[in-house]
Design an enzyme around this catalytic site. Structure first.
Site, PDB file in Angstrom:
ATOM      1  N   LYS A  83       4.157  -9.280  -2.883  1.00 15.73           N
ATOM      2  CA  LYS A  83       3.969 -10.054  -4.109  1.00 15.73           C
ATOM      3  C   LYS A  83       3.412 -11.425  -3.731  1.00 15.73           C
ATOM      4  O   LYS A  83       3.962 -12.110  -2.855  1.00 15.73           O
ATOM      5  CB  LYS A  83       5.334 -10.194  -4.769  1.00 15.73           C
ATOM      6  CG  LYS A  83       5.317 -10.380  -6.269  1.00 15.73           C
ATOM      7  CD  LYS A  83       6.776 -10.299  -6.739  1.00 15.73           C
ATOM      8  CE  LYS A  83       6.932 -10.491  -8.210  1.00 15.73           C
ATOM      9  NZ  LYS A  83       8.337 -10.612  -8.599  1.00 15.73           N
TER      10      LYS A  83
HETATM   11  O1  G3P Z   1      10.536 -11.431 -11.163  1.00 15.38           O
HETATM   12  C1  G3P Z   1       9.693 -12.167 -11.974  1.00 15.38           C
HETATM   13  C2  G3P Z   1      10.185 -12.357 -13.401  1.00 15.38           C
HETATM   14  O2  G3P Z   1      10.608 -11.153 -13.953  1.00 15.38           O
HETATM   15  C3  G3P Z   1      11.132 -13.517 -13.577  1.00 15.38           C
HETATM   16  O3  G3P Z   1      11.804 -13.487 -14.796  1.00 15.38           O
HETATM   17  O4  G3P Z   1      13.681 -14.225 -16.218  1.00 15.38           O
HETATM   18  O5  G3P Z   1      13.028 -15.610 -14.231  1.00 15.38           O
HETATM   19  O6  G3P Z   1      11.571 -15.522 -16.252  1.00 15.38           O
HETATM   20  P1  G3P Z   1      12.560 -14.787 -15.401  1.00 15.38           P
END
Ligand code: G3P
Length: 217
Positions: A83
């Site tokens: 990633k």
């Molecule tokens: O892993 C990336 C993404 O899904 C992060 O989510 O909840 O931290 O905005 P969040």
């Protein structure tokens, strides 16, 4: 639509994998930082558990560092997807890693133009963050529709991986739009199982059955 869980927590992953509903896992530095122990060992165990794509993110911000870290992460297990953040260096690193046959997930996508550029350099997945767009008063799911429209008219094989999911409605909207993958926290996947009428219905079936059995003796 494939379902990935967005976590570095092995117990959550094992529980979902045991249900047979899990196609892969996404992690990020914030998620892995919450887990005690060696991150390489954690990633290895996650890969052995899901036997599907497991995204592991670089923390370098320059292309050379991303390449070094990306190759290192990919060597942990054949299921690792490298990633990289969507930056100029991330795009550059994606192109090289993809040309070496590695799968790359380009993350922190907040516009259709970013997704298009990432697809052009061979990203296996682009990760648009719907929840974080909602958080700032935009409509995250509109971005998903835009990216899917573009990919429908392009030769890319890049998959749209809907990320930063906050609730089951995000999952259902993503599926209706034809997104390829959604990654959700374990708590949001758990919410998908719940409906009060299911609980009430099951309770009633069991009570009726018990009553009928008792009347027969
Ligand atoms: O892993 C990336 C993404 O899904 C992060 O989510 O909840 O931290 O905005 P969040």
């Amino acid at each position: 639509m494939k379902l990935f869980v967005d976590t570095g927590n092995l117990k959550d992953i094992e529980a979902l994998a045991a249900l047979g509903i899990l196609d892969g896992v996404t992690t990020n530095p914030s998620l892995l930082a919450r887990e005690p122990g060696d991150y390489r060992q954690i990633l290895r165990q996650i890969c052995q558990t899901v036997k599907g794509p497991v995204s592991a993110e670089v923390v370098a911000t320059d292309a050379a560092g991303m390449l070094r870290e990306g190759r290192d992460l990919a060597a942990i297990d054949e299921h690792i997807v490298v990633k990289v953040p969507f930056t100029r260096d991330g795009v550059k690193a994606c192109r090289t890693l993809a040309s070496e046959g590695l799968r790359v997930n380009v993350t922190l996508i907040f516009s259709a133009a970013q997704a298009w550029l990432a697809a052009k350099v061979g990203a296996t997945y682009v990760s648009p963050f719907v929840g974080r767009l909602d958080d700032i008063g935009a409509t995250g799911m509109t971005l998903i529709r835009e990216i899917l429209d573009i990919f429908d008219h392009s030769p890319f094989t890049t998959e749209v991986l809907v990320a930063s999911v906050r609730h089951p409605i995000h999952i259902i909207e993503a599926a209706r739009m034809g997104a390829h993958v959604v990654t959700a926290p374990a708590a949001v996947i758990d919410q998908c199982f719940k409906h009060p009428l299911t609980d009430i219905g099951l309770e009633r079936f069991l009570k009726d059955w018990e009553k009928a059995q008792a009347a027969r003796v």
